[in-house]
Motif scaffolding. Structure first.
Motif, PDB file in Angstrom:
ATOM      1  N   VAL A 168       0.867  -1.180   0.000  1.00 54.63           N
ATOM      2  CA  VAL A 168       0.000   0.000   0.000  1.00 54.63           C
ATOM      3  C   VAL A 168       0.898   1.223   0.000  1.00 54.63           C
ATOM      4  O   VAL A 168       1.582   1.505   0.980  1.00 54.63           O
ATOM      5  CB  VAL A 168      -0.901   0.022   1.249  1.00 54.63           C
ATOM      6  N   ALA A 169       0.909   1.932  -1.121  1.00 55.55           N
ATOM      7  CA  ALA A 169       1.777   3.095  -1.217  1.00 55.55           C
ATOM      8  C   ALA A 169       1.082   4.319  -0.658  1.00 55.55           C
ATOM      9  O   ALA A 169      -0.145   4.379  -0.635  1.00 55.55           O
ATOM     10  CB  ALA A 169       2.152   3.327  -2.678  1.00 55.55           C
ATOM     11  N   GLY A 170       1.875   5.293  -0.232  1.00 56.90           N
ATOM     12  CA  GLY A 170       1.291   6.495   0.353  1.00 56.90           C
ATOM     13  C   GLY A 170       0.537   6.142   1.622  1.00 56.90           C
ATOM     14  O   GLY A 170       0.872   5.157   2.293  1.00 56.90           O
ATOM     15  N   PRO A 208     -13.938   6.305  -2.483  1.00 58.44           N
ATOM     16  CA  PRO A 208     -13.772   4.969  -3.073  1.00 58.44           C
ATOM     17  C   PRO A 208     -12.410   4.827  -3.743  1.00 58.44           C
ATOM     18  O   PRO A 208     -11.888   5.788  -4.294  1.00 58.44           O
ATOM     19  CB  PRO A 208     -14.870   4.907  -4.134  1.00 58.44           C
ATOM     20  N   GLY A 209     -11.856   3.633  -3.663  1.00 54.65           N
ATOM     21  CA  GLY A 209     -10.631   3.332  -4.404  1.00 54.65           C
ATOM     22  C   GLY A 209      -9.361   3.873  -3.807  1.00 54.65           C
ATOM     23  O   GLY A 209      -8.349   3.977  -4.477  1.00 54.65           O
ATOM     24  N   THR A 210      -9.382   4.241  -2.525  1.00 51.76           N
ATOM     25  CA  THR A 210      -8.168   4.777  -1.924  1.00 51.76           C
ATOM     26  C   THR A 210      -7.372   3.722  -1.169  1.00 51.76           C
ATOM     27  O   THR A 210      -6.370   4.028  -0.542  1.00 51.76           O
ATOM     28  CB  THR A 210      -8.491   5.934  -0.965  1.00 51.76           C
ATOM     29  N   GLY A 211      -7.839   2.485  -1.203  1.00 56.42           N
ATOM     30  CA  GLY A 211      -7.046   1.413  -0.607  1.00 56.42           C
ATOM     31  C   GLY A 211      -7.500   0.983   0.777  1.00 56.42           C
ATOM     32  O   GLY A 211      -6.713   0.434   1.543  1.00 56.42           O
ATOM     33  N   LYS A 212      -8.758   1.195   1.112  1.00 52.28           N
ATOM     34  CA  LYS A 212      -9.245   0.805   2.440  1.00 52.28           C
ATOM     35  C   LYS A 212      -9.225  -0.711   2.598  1.00 52.28           C
ATOM     36  O   LYS A 212      -8.754  -1.242   3.604  1.00 52.28           O
ATOM     37  CB  LYS A 212     -10.661   1.356   2.651  1.00 52.28           C
ATOM     38  N   THR A 213      -9.746  -1.400   1.604  1.00 44.15           N
ATOM     39  CA  THR A 213      -9.745  -2.864   1.655  1.00 44.15           C
ATOM     40  C   THR A 213      -8.316  -3.394   1.718  1.00 44.15           C
ATOM     41  O   THR A 213      -8.010  -4.303   2.494  1.00 44.15           O
ATOM     42  CB  THR A 213     -10.438  -3.429   0.408  1.00 44.15           C
ATOM     43  N   MET A 214      -7.458  -2.783   0.902  1.00 44.13           N
ATOM     44  CA  MET A 214      -6.051  -3.198   0.897  1.00 44.13           C
ATOM     45  C   MET A 214      -5.416  -3.039   2.262  1.00 44.13           C
ATOM     46  O   MET A 214      -4.679  -3.916   2.723  1.00 44.13           O
ATOM     47  CB  MET A 214      -5.288  -2.317  -0.084  1.00 44.13           C
ATOM     48  N   LEU A 215      -5.690  -1.905   2.910  1.00 42.52           N
ATOM     49  CA  LEU A 215      -5.102  -1.653   4.229  1.00 42.52           C
ATOM     50  C   LEU A 215      -5.556  -2.703   5.236  1.00 42.52           C
ATOM     51  O   LEU A 215      -4.763  -3.211   6.027  1.00 42.52           O
ATOM     52  CB  LEU A 215      -5.497  -0.260   4.725  1.00 42.52           C
ATOM     53  N   VAL A 346       4.541   1.454  -7.311  1.00 52.31           N
ATOM     54  CA  VAL A 346       4.174   0.120  -6.801  1.00 52.31           C
ATOM     55  C   VAL A 346       3.518  -0.711  -7.900  1.00 52.31           C
ATOM     56  O   VAL A 346       3.848  -1.876  -8.119  1.00 52.31           O
ATOM     57  CB  VAL A 346       3.212   0.239  -5.590  1.00 52.31           C
ATOM     58  N   HIS A 347       2.607  -0.075  -8.628  1.00 48.94           N
ATOM     59  CA  HIS A 347       1.905  -0.841  -9.660  1.00 48.94           C
ATOM     60  C   HIS A 347       2.765  -1.056 -10.901  1.00 48.94           C
ATOM     61  O   HIS A 347       2.591  -2.036 -11.614  1.00 48.94           O
ATOM     62  CB  HIS A 347       0.590  -0.161 -10.015  1.00 48.94           C
ATOM     63  N   ALA A 348       3.702  -0.129 -11.138  1.00 45.55           N
ATOM     64  CA  ALA A 348       4.582  -0.268 -12.307  1.00 45.55           C
ATOM     65  C   ALA A 348       5.490  -1.483 -12.159  1.00 45.55           C
ATOM     66  O   ALA A 348       5.963  -2.034 -13.144  1.00 45.55           O
ATOM     67  CB  ALA A 348       5.403   1.002 -12.491  1.00 45.55           C
TER      68      ALA A 348
HETATM   69  P1  ADP Z   1     -11.394   0.883  -1.366  1.00 45.93           P
HETATM   70  O1  ADP Z   1     -11.639  -0.284  -0.497  1.00 45.93           O
HETATM   71  O2  ADP Z   1     -10.866   2.080  -0.633  1.00 45.93           O
HETATM   72  O3  ADP Z   1     -12.530   1.262  -2.261  1.00 45.93           O
HETATM   73  P2  ADP Z   1      -9.454  -0.866  -2.512  1.00 45.93           P
HETATM   74  O4  ADP Z   1      -8.633  -1.131  -1.320  1.00 45.93           O
HETATM   75  O5  ADP Z   1     -10.414  -1.913  -2.905  1.00 45.93           O
HETATM   76  O6  ADP Z   1     -10.202   0.516  -2.371  1.00 45.93           O
HETATM   77  O7  ADP Z   1      -8.481  -0.519  -3.717  1.00 45.93           O
HETATM   78  C1  ADP Z   1      -8.773  -0.864  -5.024  1.00 45.93           C
HETATM   79  C2  ADP Z   1      -7.497  -1.041  -5.797  1.00 45.93           C
HETATM   80  O8  ADP Z   1      -6.822   0.194  -5.982  1.00 45.93           O
HETATM   81  C3  ADP Z   1      -6.499  -1.929  -5.108  1.00 45.93           C
HETATM   82  O9  ADP Z   1      -6.686  -3.257  -5.476  1.00 45.93           O
HETATM   83  C4  ADP Z   1      -5.160  -1.394  -5.579  1.00 45.93           C
HETATM   84  O10 ADP Z   1      -4.780  -2.020  -6.780  1.00 45.93           O
HETATM   85  C5  ADP Z   1      -5.428   0.046  -5.864  1.00 45.93           C
HETATM   86  N1  ADP Z   1      -4.978   0.927  -4.775  1.00 45.93           N
HETATM   87  C6  ADP Z   1      -5.752   1.782  -4.087  1.00 45.93           C
HETATM   88  N2  ADP Z   1      -5.026   2.469  -3.190  1.00 45.93           N
HETATM   89  C7  ADP Z   1      -3.757   2.042  -3.286  1.00 45.93           C
HETATM   90  C8  ADP Z   1      -2.539   2.360  -2.611  1.00 45.93           C
HETATM   91  N3  ADP Z   1      -2.493   3.284  -1.646  1.00 45.93           N
HETATM   92  N4  ADP Z   1      -1.415   1.712  -2.984  1.00 45.93           N
HETATM   93  C9  ADP Z   1      -1.446   0.796  -3.962  1.00 45.93           C
HETATM   94  N5  ADP Z   1      -2.561   0.441  -4.637  1.00 45.93           N
HETATM   95  C10 ADP Z   1      -3.720   1.051  -4.314  1.00 45.93           C
END
Ligand code: ADP
Ligand code: ZN
Length: 604
Positions: A168-170, A208-215, A346-348
């Motif tokens: 998880v970057a940033g 949405p899409g800020t990485g909550k699930t990832m964290l 990270v993704h690159a």
């Molecule tokens: P949320 O739960 O906040 O809607 P997700 O955690 O599902 O978002 O993130 C969706 C995708 O976006 C992840 O699978 C990842 O590929 C990318 N992503 C989002 N935030 C980050 C981050 N901070 N670092 C790396 N990838 C991220």
């Protein structure tokens, strides 16, 4: 990660048992029957065999004749004919007369085979099924059918390729906040000794899409504990009470596996404020109540940590966010410039990318993009490289894919008339010129008039000024002027207006309105809030809170404010008519120009 279903004997198991029983029965009965198979022959064969003396035993009944060959291994059957001296011929051929060639099955055995056995099999199957049913009843509380009300929370078993914080970057603040939880899961004793208890619930809030699930996954990955994940909407079922039983079940599973992480995504689906209005959702309320009860029910230090994510924190029930429940709130915001750059990197790593890609420049261009969008941009770049037959993605792939993600694909076959193309050129240069003249700096990174699938006929990519937390009144006014610049250029040059400015108009109005109703930037209303933002992370919807007269006054002021800026923009363009023509002509020919090219011509 490996997904493991909760252990439960699958239905197939019972089918296999039944099959084995049937197979055993068959293998016992079939050889017995096969050995005594009766072959039907015509009367002629029978007479021939009698003549040749090949008959062993014979049994004559009213409508058939049964006989065997000399060794008695085979049984034949034939019909009865009017054959007066058959008996003598048979006797002469040396056949013995018998009355039991085919022994009747003993009545006891046949009774058992035909009656008792089937009944036994049916009872057996019935027993097995009813046992399964009972299990479901007790496990699922008041569930009504198979498996309903069973929690379908997936169990992610800890695994080496699990997500770590480094993925998880940033989001450094969020990570720092969650590190404590990881530490607690590793070493709960340290916390117990001093009498501190971990928060039971942590709420991750952000767009949405800020990485909550990832964290959340990363916390489980770092702590090396099981990860239960479920979406809030999965709890809400058709029947009242079902969701509550799912919650019960989830927590039961979690307590068995403690220490562990339970993650509830989109918790606002069940955690909305209970307003007691008519027609409110009973099922949702029951589910929420059950969740609250469960959270109260377990001790603070039993190792179950609940993480939940939402992008509408203000709609959550206060009971859910009070201390002792989700008392810790971790903001997960849109990434800033540095965060965007890191996410891109990270993704690159997952794709083949040229060494000379300038991630900072790409991050600068993708201002306002979320982590998920950035991941998408990198992937689009890789796809583009494949399409064009390159071995790795390049800088231009990255830049083009930003535009794809923001504005859609290039519309290859959208043919604008010369006039339309000219109008679009002037419109876009109008924006850029007004912006440049107000700030005296490069306002844009790129201007293009290639139509996009999103419907934009052209657009201007703004420069991201880095981190910018405050905006003063003049800056907002300038921004409104810039937004009106496109339309102003059309008016100045062509003397008529087009539909191309609708998005500009919307944005300008929104800004002007916010100045008056939210930021206290009008003399008339001073510091009185006329509007409150209800939906911070999802577009920022607002609700008005003022009298009808005030509303009318606000509307008037908004119009005045925008009009003033529109006039300012027109004035700037008239004063710089030569540059406007020159730049628009250049854009018309080139279709895409960079910020540097723009400034060079402007300052020439
Ligand atoms: P949320 O739960 O906040 O809607 P997700 O955690 O599902 O978002 O993130 C969706 C995708 O976006 C992840 O699978 C990842 O590929 C990318 N992503 C989002 N935030 C980050 C981050 N901070 N670092 C790396 N990838 C991220
Ligand atoms: Zn415009």
């Amino acid at each position: 990660m490996n997904e493991v279903k909760s252990p439960k004997k699958p239905l197939i198991f019972y089918y296999v048992v039944v099959l084995i029983v049937l197979f055993l029965l068959n293998s016992l009965l079939v050889p017995y029957l096969a050995s005594r198979q009766i072959q039907e022959v015509d009367y002629g064969t029978f007479m021939q065999m009698t003549e040749d003396g090949e008959i062993g035993e014979v049994e004559i009944s009213d409508n058939e004749i049964l006989f065997t060959d000399k060794d008695g291994t085979r049984i034949y059957k034939t019909g009865v004919m009017d054959d007066p001296n058959l008996t003598e011929r048979l006797y002469a051929s040396g056949a013995t007369f018998s009355s039991e060639i085919v022994e009747e099955m003993s009545p006891l055995l046949s009774f058992f085979l035909y009656w008792i056995l089937p009944i036994l099999i049916f009872i057996g199957i019935g027993q097995l099924l009813s046992k399964r049913l009972m299990k479901n009843y007790s496990g699922g509380g008041n569930s009504m059918m198979f498996n309903m009300g069973k929690s379908s929370a997936k169990v992610y078993v800890k695994s080496a390729d699990g997500i770590k914080f480094s993925d998880v970057a940033g989001e450094d603040e969020a990570k720092e906040n969650l590190t404590e939880i990881v530490d607690y899961l590793h070493n709960p004793g340290k916390y117990k000794d001093i009498g501190a208890s971990m928060p039971k619930g942590v709420l991750l809030v952000g767009p949405p899409g800020t990485g909550k699930t990832m964290l959340a996954k990363a916390v489980a990955g770092e702590a090396n504990v099981p990860f239960f994940s479920m979406s809030g909407s999965e709890f809400v079922e058709m029947f009242v009470g079902m969701g509550a039983s799912k919650v019960r079940d989830l927590f039961k599973q979690a307590k068995e596996k403690a220490p562990c992480i339970v993650f509830i995504d989109e918790i606002d689906a069940i955690g909305k404020k209970r307003d007691g209005q008519f027609g409110s959702n009973d099922e949702r309320e029951q589910t929420l109540n059950q969740l609250l009860t469960e959270m109260d029910g377990f001790e603070g230090n039993n190792g179950v940590i609940i993480l939940a994510a939402t992008n509408r924190p203000d709609s959550l029930d206060p009971a859910l966010t009070r201390p002792g429940r989700f008392d810790r709130r971790v903001p997960v915001e849109l990434p800033d410039l540095k965060g965007r750059e890191e996410i891109l990197k990270v993704h690159a790593k997952k794709i083949k990318i040229a060494d000379n890609v300038d991630f900072e420049k790409v991050a600068r261009m993708a201002s306002g993009a979320s982590g998920a969008e950035l991941a998408n941009i990198v992937n689009e770049a890789a796809l583009r490289a494949v399409r064009d037959g390159r071995a790795c993605a390049t800088q231009s792939d990255m830049e083009e894919s930003i535009e794809v993600v923001i504005a859609g694909y290039q519309k290859k076959n959208a043919i604008l008339t010369t006039k339309e193309k000219m109008v679009v050129s002037y419109h876009e240069i109008g924006h850029a010129l007004v912006a440049a003249k107000q700030t005296n700096s490069a306002p844009v990174t790129k201007i293009t008039i290639i139509p996009r699938t999103s419907g934009a006929l052209g657009y201007t990519m703004q420069v991201d000024e880095g981190n910018h937390y405050l905006m003063n009144k003049e800056e907002i006014e300038n921004k409104i002027a810039t937004l009106t610049g496109g339309r102003a250029a059309e008016e100045v040059i062509f003397g008529s207006v087009t539909t191309g400015a609708s998005n500009d108009i919307e944005q300008a109005t929104k800004l002007a309105r916010a100045m008056i109703t939210q930021y206290g930037m009008s003399e008339k209303f001073d510091m009185v809030a006329m509007e409150t933002v209800t939906n911070q992370y999802l577009g920022g919807d607002t609700s008005l809170a003022c009298s009808a007269e005030t509303q009318a006054q606000i509307d008037k002021d908004v119009v005045e404010l925008v009009k003033r800026q529109h006039e300012k923009a027109t004035q700037i363009l008239i004063e710089n008519r030569m540059k406007l023509d020159e730049l628009a002509q250049y854009l018309y020919e080139k279709e895409t120009i960079t910020g540097e090219e723009f400034m060079k011509i402007l300052n020439a």
